[in-house]
Design a protein around this motif. Structure first.
Motif, PDB file in Angstrom:
ATOM      1  N   GLN A  49       0.865  -1.176   0.000  1.00 32.74           N
ATOM      2  CA  GLN A  49       0.000   0.000   0.000  1.00 32.74           C
ATOM      3  C   GLN A  49       0.903   1.228   0.000  1.00 32.74           C
ATOM      4  OE1 GLN A  49      -3.175  -0.262   2.745  1.00 32.74           O
ATOM      5  NE2 GLN A  49      -4.034   1.747   2.254  1.00 32.74           N
ATOM      6  N   ALA A  50       1.036   1.823  -1.161  1.00 31.69           N
ATOM      7  CA  ALA A  50       2.011   2.887  -1.350  1.00 31.69           C
ATOM      8  C   ALA A  50       1.330   4.242  -1.468  1.00 31.69           C
ATOM      9  CB  ALA A  50       2.854   2.597  -2.590  1.00 31.69           C
ATOM     10  N   GLN A  51       2.124   5.301  -1.306  1.00 35.70           N
ATOM     11  CA  GLN A  51       1.637   6.670  -1.417  1.00 35.70           C
ATOM     12  C   GLN A  51       2.495   7.414  -2.434  1.00 35.70           C
ATOM     13  OE1 GLN A  51       2.671   5.576   1.948  1.00 35.70           O
ATOM     14  NE2 GLN A  51       0.665   4.555   1.919  1.00 35.70           N
ATOM     15  N   LEU A  52       1.827   8.136  -3.334  1.00 36.76           N
ATOM     16  CA  LEU A  52       2.511   8.913  -4.360  1.00 36.76           C
ATOM     17  C   LEU A  52       2.578  10.365  -3.915  1.00 36.76           C
ATOM     18  CD1 LEU A  52       3.802   8.935  -7.156  1.00 36.76           C
ATOM     19  CD2 LEU A  52       1.527   9.220  -8.148  1.00 36.76           C
ATOM     20  N   LYS A  53       3.774  10.882  -3.795  1.00 38.87           N
ATOM     21  CA  LYS A  53       3.973  12.269  -3.352  1.00 38.87           C
ATOM     22  C   LYS A  53       4.227  13.156  -4.563  1.00 38.87           C
ATOM     23  CE  LYS A  53       6.438  13.390   0.096  1.00 38.87           C
ATOM     24  NZ  LYS A  53       7.604  13.586   1.014  1.00 38.87           N
ATOM     25  N   ASP A  72       4.616   3.308   3.823  1.00 40.91           N
ATOM     26  CA  ASP A  72       4.702   3.626   5.254  1.00 40.91           C
ATOM     27  C   ASP A  72       5.756   4.694   5.513  1.00 40.91           C
ATOM     28  OD1 ASP A  72       2.745   1.728   5.852  1.00 40.91           O
ATOM     29  OD2 ASP A  72       4.231   0.118   6.004  1.00 40.91           O
ATOM     30  N   GLY A  73       5.827   5.696   4.609  1.00 39.34           N
ATOM     31  CA  GLY A  73       6.744   6.804   4.798  1.00 39.34           C
ATOM     32  C   GLY A  73       8.183   6.520   4.424  1.00 39.34           C
ATOM     33  N   LEU A 126       1.036   5.929 -10.939  1.00 41.85           N
ATOM     34  CA  LEU A 126       2.212   5.074 -10.969  1.00 41.85           C
ATOM     35  C   LEU A 126       1.771   3.623 -10.882  1.00 41.85           C
ATOM     36  CD1 LEU A 126       5.310   4.485 -10.615  1.00 41.85           C
ATOM     37  CD2 LEU A 126       4.934   4.780  -8.151  1.00 41.85           C
ATOM     38  N   VAL A 127       2.347   2.771 -11.721  1.00 41.25           N
ATOM     39  CA  VAL A 127       2.151   1.327 -11.609  1.00 41.25           C
ATOM     40  C   VAL A 127       3.468   0.725 -11.129  1.00 41.25           C
ATOM     41  CG1 VAL A 127       1.647  -0.824 -12.804  1.00 41.25           C
ATOM     42  CG2 VAL A 127       0.357   1.241 -13.378  1.00 41.25           C
ATOM     43  N   MET A 128       3.421   0.104  -9.960  1.00 38.39           N
ATOM     44  CA  MET A 128       4.591  -0.576  -9.392  1.00 38.39           C
ATOM     45  C   MET A 128       4.472  -2.067  -9.694  1.00 38.39           C
ATOM     46  SD  MET A 128       4.698   1.270  -5.637  1.00 38.39           S
ATOM     47  CE  MET A 128       6.004   0.164  -5.064  1.00 38.39           C
ATOM     48  N   THR A 129       5.523  -2.632 -10.259  1.00 40.68           N
ATOM     49  CA  THR A 129       5.557  -4.065 -10.552  1.00 40.68           C
ATOM     50  C   THR A 129       6.615  -4.715  -9.683  1.00 40.68           C
ATOM     51  OG1 THR A 129       4.897  -3.638 -12.842  1.00 40.68           O
ATOM     52  CG2 THR A 129       5.806  -5.813 -12.344  1.00 40.68           C
ATOM     53  N   GLY A 130       6.191  -5.682  -8.863  1.00 40.84           N
ATOM     54  CA  GLY A 130       7.103  -6.340  -7.943  1.00 40.84           C
ATOM     55  C   GLY A 130       7.886  -7.465  -8.594  1.00 40.84           C
ATOM     56  N   PRO A 131       8.845  -8.028  -7.869  1.00 40.95           N
ATOM     57  CA  PRO A 131       9.650  -9.135  -8.403  1.00 40.95           C
ATOM     58  C   PRO A 131       8.811 -10.336  -8.819  1.00 40.95           C
ATOM     59  CG  PRO A 131      10.630  -8.249  -6.394  1.00 40.95           C
ATOM     60  CD  PRO A 131       9.276  -7.628  -6.524  1.00 40.95           C
ATOM     61  N   ASP A 132       7.630 -10.511  -8.181  1.00 34.75           N
ATOM     62  CA  ASP A 132       6.763 -11.645  -8.517  1.00 34.75           C
ATOM     63  C   ASP A 132       5.801 -11.336  -9.660  1.00 34.75           C
ATOM     64  OD1 ASP A 132       5.150  -9.810  -7.259  1.00 34.75           O
ATOM     65  OD2 ASP A 132       4.252 -11.245  -5.844  1.00 34.75           O
ATOM     66  N   GLY A 133       5.891 -10.119 -10.232  1.00 36.77           N
ATOM     67  CA  GLY A 133       5.017  -9.727 -11.326  1.00 36.77           C
ATOM     68  C   GLY A 133       3.735  -9.062 -10.884  1.00 36.77           C
ATOM     69  N   GLY A 134       3.457  -9.015  -9.580  1.00 36.81           N
ATOM     70  CA  GLY A 134       2.260  -8.350  -9.095  1.00 36.81           C
ATOM     71  C   GLY A 134       2.320  -6.848  -9.332  1.00 36.81           C
ATOM     72  N   LYS A 135       1.186  -6.272  -9.716  1.00 42.37           N
ATOM     73  CA  LYS A 135       1.129  -4.846 -10.045  1.00 42.37           C
ATOM     74  C   LYS A 135       0.224  -4.098  -9.076  1.00 42.37           C
ATOM     75  CE  LYS A 135       1.802  -5.571 -15.037  1.00 42.37           C
ATOM     76  NZ  LYS A 135       3.073  -4.839 -15.199  1.00 42.37           N
ATOM     77  N   VAL A 136       0.625  -2.881  -8.729  1.00 42.49           N
ATOM     78  CA  VAL A 136      -0.156  -2.007  -7.869  1.00 42.49           C
ATOM     79  C   VAL A 136      -0.253  -0.643  -8.541  1.00 42.49           C
ATOM     80  CG1 VAL A 136      -0.281  -0.821  -5.654  1.00 42.49           C
ATOM     81  CG2 VAL A 136       0.509  -3.181  -5.753  1.00 42.49           C
ATOM     82  N   LEU A 137      -1.475  -0.114  -8.646  1.00 39.44           N
ATOM     83  CA  LEU A 137      -1.692   1.233  -9.168  1.00 39.44           C
ATOM     84  C   LEU A 137      -1.757   2.214  -8.006  1.00 39.44           C
ATOM     85  CD1 LEU A 137      -2.456   3.190 -11.531  1.00 39.44           C
ATOM     86  CD2 LEU A 137      -4.846   2.627 -11.049  1.00 39.44           C
ATOM     87  N   VAL A 138      -0.971   3.267  -8.086  1.00 35.11           N
ATOM     88  CA  VAL A 138      -0.945   4.300  -7.058  1.00 35.11           C
ATOM     89  C   VAL A 138      -1.311   5.627  -7.713  1.00 35.11           C
ATOM     90  CG1 VAL A 138       0.373   5.342  -5.184  1.00 35.11           C
ATOM     91  CG2 VAL A 138       0.984   3.053  -6.006  1.00 35.11           C
ATOM     92  N   GLU A 139      -2.330   6.300  -7.206  1.00 27.23           N
ATOM     93  CA  GLU A 139      -2.749   7.591  -7.730  1.00 27.23           C
ATOM     94  C   GLU A 139      -2.399   8.688  -6.747  1.00 27.23           C
ATOM     95  OE1 GLU A 139      -6.869   7.873  -8.645  1.00 27.23           O
ATOM     96  OE2 GLU A 139      -6.688   6.882 -10.585  1.00 27.23           O
ATOM     97  N   ALA A 140      -2.057   9.865  -7.269  1.00 26.16           N
ATOM     98  CA  ALA A 140      -1.901  11.029  -6.399  1.00 26.16           C
ATOM     99  C   ALA A 140      -3.244  11.344  -5.756  1.00 26.16           C
ATOM    100  CB  ALA A 140      -1.406  12.224  -7.209  1.00 26.16           C
ATOM    101  N   THR A 141      -3.219  11.807  -4.537  1.00 24.85           N
ATOM    102  CA  THR A 141      -4.461  12.103  -3.825  1.00 24.85           C
ATOM    103  C   THR A 141      -5.065  13.433  -4.230  1.00 24.85           C
ATOM    104  OG1 THR A 141      -3.180  13.058  -2.005  1.00 24.85           O
ATOM    105  CG2 THR A 141      -3.776  10.720  -1.839  1.00 24.85           C
ATOM    106  N   ARG A 142      -4.301  14.230  -4.981  1.00 22.18           N
ATOM    107  CA  ARG A 142      -4.824  15.516  -5.450  1.00 22.18           C
ATOM    108  C   ARG A 142      -4.155  15.851  -6.773  1.00 22.18           C
ATOM    109  NH1 ARG A 142      -1.383  17.720  -0.974  1.00 22.18           N
ATOM    110  NH2 ARG A 142       0.578  18.344  -1.965  1.00 22.18           N
ATOM    111  N   ASN A 143      -4.796  16.747  -7.506  1.00 22.15           N
ATOM    112  CA  ASN A 143      -4.234  17.183  -8.774  1.00 22.15           C
ATOM    113  C   ASN A 143      -3.004  18.049  -8.549  1.00 22.15           C
ATOM    114  OD1 ASN A 143      -6.029  15.982 -10.616  1.00 22.15           O
ATOM    115  ND2 ASN A 143      -7.536  17.604 -10.324  1.00 22.15           N
ATOM    116  N   LEU A 144      -2.109  18.016  -9.506  1.00 27.46           N
ATOM    117  CA  LEU A 144      -0.980  18.926  -9.566  1.00 27.46           C
ATOM    118  C   LEU A 144      -1.345  20.053 -10.522  1.00 27.46           C
ATOM    119  CD1 LEU A 144       2.031  19.852  -9.427  1.00 27.46           C
ATOM    120  CD2 LEU A 144       2.494  18.121 -11.174  1.00 27.46           C
ATOM    121  N   THR A 145      -1.242  21.290 -10.063  1.00 27.84           N
ATOM    122  CA  THR A 145      -1.558  22.450 -10.888  1.00 27.84           C
ATOM    123  C   THR A 145      -0.264  23.089 -11.373  1.00 27.84           C
ATOM    124  OG1 THR A 145      -3.581  22.884  -9.633  1.00 27.84           O
ATOM    125  CG2 THR A 145      -2.709  24.685 -10.967  1.00 27.84           C
TER     126      THR A 145
END
Length: 610
Positions: free
Chosen positions: A526-530, A548-549, A589-608
């Motif tokens: 569970q990742a966070q996009l900054k 987790d920071g 962002l799509v993170m792909t792990g060593p096992d091929g599993g994918k996680v989609l991470v979205e920014a929590t707000r728009n960038l202006t």
């Protein structure tokens, strides 16, 4: 959608899902020969739009008749089936057979085993036959079906004809399928695709497989549909839509068997009304609605020889009016345009938030995916089509208008994609905020980039008007059913192709909200996009991801989607990007792990960016 250079417009089917959709790992590179062929076909298409001639294939009379008799639609209810028989209905389309008074033979097969079949006298272009599959012959697990038809042997001992194009579906046992309804225009309809190749079908298929439930898709979308036609029916009385018949819906069930043939109505709200009526009549609830719309209401891309549709010159204002439902003037400036345009009937009216809320009110209180728009044409597309403005006979002010429109059309496509997707996200957020039963809507992205547009190095949209799987259907149905048959014949250009539709569905299944709704397991951390809240155009913008920071563990591959149609793959959890014009942007962002599993991470707000 309409043709690529005109504007966007917009199916379904019951099934548990297996269609044979080819896929390729990694990023496919199209050959230069294919690009040149596509460019030539688009040049023909532009000439057709400018001068009114039919596509080259149609002119040569090389119609793909080997697809006929063509299985137009197959309904199987219930499917998956919990007990009892599966009851089916097959519709066969063959105008030539009807004219000759021929009889067709049809069959339903699972591999080499025939489960049903019969003969059908073609008294009309569309013939309908019913069948049933006893429960003891229904496979326990998802099994592919093939349904096809041929001209039967005549009394004069003539041999039967060859079987036409195969309709692919699946059948299985099961008691609680994932039920999906799709509503919208040609993007959701899946212009040019067979029904089991469309992203609404594939989304249900993937959900059915991951949950073990199987799926059933009901598709009410139609190419050309507007989001809302305020005067049709009068007073936005959506219930009145249930009494309206459409020639694209020969069996009257609300699902458009001829949705490949462009038409502005029924609008998205009428489609939702029909989805609700069918669910109530069938005694079932829906789990998910896939929806899009509003591009046809503003018709921003005609611009070929006659200029941009009135009311759409200011694109931000037009998107706000049609996608958000805010700011319509009392008088529709496009009501008298002399070409096929959804703006004639779709000006003003309700926006996407109202459509999302209506979708969630259907039986079952379904979740809602709003399908973000994609890059159909972009700065990466070939400049060859611009030369089509020099077609003989196009001169003077018309030539100037044509060149001006084509010169800015890529920019307008990119701008529309940005603005519409931002409006979709705002609508989903507003609907969730107003909800009394928790968040239920998400604007989900197909992760298309400018390099996936028509005539690009990694195009994932149809580049010609004659090579898609649905072209045989259009060759017969467009002249018969469309008021603008030339436009109808070429309507698949710049719509997602087989690979593009698969990409949409797979990206939907990565969406964290969708995975949570259907209790699908996480495929990574569970990742966070900054991202910063604001930045300057032309400056380097830092983006990073943490878990987790802290930086993620080693071994991940990072695929950054910056929100402006560009992307980059790295092995690092930090990256910088320069935006070349004003936002807002929503990085992913799509993170792909060593096992091929994918996680989609979205920014929590728009960038202006400014």
């Amino acid at each position: 959608m309409k043709p690529a250079w005109s504007r966007w417009t917009g199916r379904r089917r019951a099934g548990t899902g297996a269609g044979s959709v080819p896929r390729g790992p990694g990023v496919a590179r199209r050959s230069s020969a294919r690009r040149l062929a596509a460019a030539g076909a688009v040049a023909v298409l532009l000439g057709q739009l400018l001068l009114g001639g039919p596509p080259a294939a149609a002119q040569a009379g090389a119609l793909p008749g080997s697809a006929f008799p063509l299985v137009l639609d197959v309904d199987m209810t219930p499917n998956p089936v919990c007990s009892g028989a599966v009851h089916g209905r097959v519709q066969v389309y063959d105008p030539a057979a009807a004219k000759a008074g021929a009889t067709v033979e049809w069959r339903v097969r699972a591999g080499a085993k025939q489960l049903a079949g019969g003969r059908l006298a073609m008294a009309a272009p569309v013939g309908t036959a019913e069948f049933s599959i006893p429960y003891d012959r229904v496979p326990a697990t998802e099994t592919a079906l093939q349904i096809d038809a041929r001209i039967a042997a005549s009394p004069g001992d003539h041999a039967p004809g060859r079987y036409g194009k195969v309709w692919r579906d699946t059948v299985r046992r099961g008691c609680d399928p994932v039920r999906v309804a799709s509503v919208g225009d040609s993007v959701v309809w899946g212009q040019g695709l067979d029904h089991d190749q469309k992203f609404s079908y594939l989304t249900g298929q993937l959900l059915g497989r991951e949950t073990g439930r199987g799926h059933q898709l009901m598709d009410y979308s139609i190419s050309g549909a507007v989001l809302d036609a305020p005067g049709l029916p009068a007073g936005n009385d959506d219930a009145a839509c249930l009494h309206r018949t459409e020639k694209q819906d020969p069996d009257g069930d609300g699902e458009m068997e001829f949705g490949e043939v462009t038409q502005q109505m029924p609008d998205v709200f009428c489609q939702l009304e029909k989805a609700g009526a069918q669910a109530r009549a069938g005694g079932y609830g829906l789990d998910l609605v896939v929806v899009n719309g509003c591009i046809n209401d503003l018709d921003p891309f005609f611009g070929i020889g006659v200029g941009i549709t009135p009311g759409s010159k200011n694109l931000p204002e037009a998107v706000r009016r049609e996608c958000s439902g805010i700011g319509a003037a009392p008088e529709n400036p496009a009501k008298d345009v002399p070409y096929f345009s959804g703006a004639k009937v779709g000006y003003g009216g309700r926006g996407m938030q109202a459509a999302i809320e209506k979708a969630h009110s259907l039986p079952g209180r379904p979740k809602v995916i709003v399908a973000d728009f994609y890059y159909a044409l972009s700065r990466s597309s070939s400049p060859i089509p611009v030369r089509s403005c020099s077609t003989p006979g196009v001169a003077g002010a018309r030539l100037t208008s044509c060149k001006g429109a084509l010169g800015s059309v890529a920019e307008r496509y990119e701008q529309y994609t940005q603005l519409a997707n931002a409006a979709y996200h705002q609508a989903a957020a507003a609907a969730n905020k107003a909800s009394s039963d928790g968040p239920y809507a998400v604007a989900a992205d197909g992760l298309f980039t400018v390099d996936n547009a028509v005539l690009t190095r990694d195009s994932k949209v149809w580049g010609t008007p004659v090579t898609d799987p649905a072209f045989p259907l259009r060759t017969r149905a467009c002249p018969e059913l469309s008021s603008t048959p030339v436009q109808c014949l070429s309507a698949a250009v710049a719509h997602p192709d087989i690979e593009g539709a698969r990409q949409y569905a797979e990206a939907f299944l990565l969406n964290p909200s969708v995975r949570k709704w259907f209790r699908l397991p996480r495929q990574g951390p569970q990742a966070q996009l900054k991202v910063p809240e604001k930045a300057h155009v032309g400056s380097e913008v830092p983006l990073s991801v943490t878990v987790d920071g802290k930086p993620p563990a080693d071994g991940f591959r990072y695929h950054w989607y910056f929100g402006d149609g560009t992307q980059r793959e790295t092995n690092e959890a930090t990256v910088t990007h320069v935006y070349d014009h004003q936002g807002p942007w929503l990085p992913r962002l799509v993170m792909t792990g060593p096992d091929g599993g994918k996680v989609l991470v979205e920014a929590t707000r728009n960038l202006t960016t400014d």
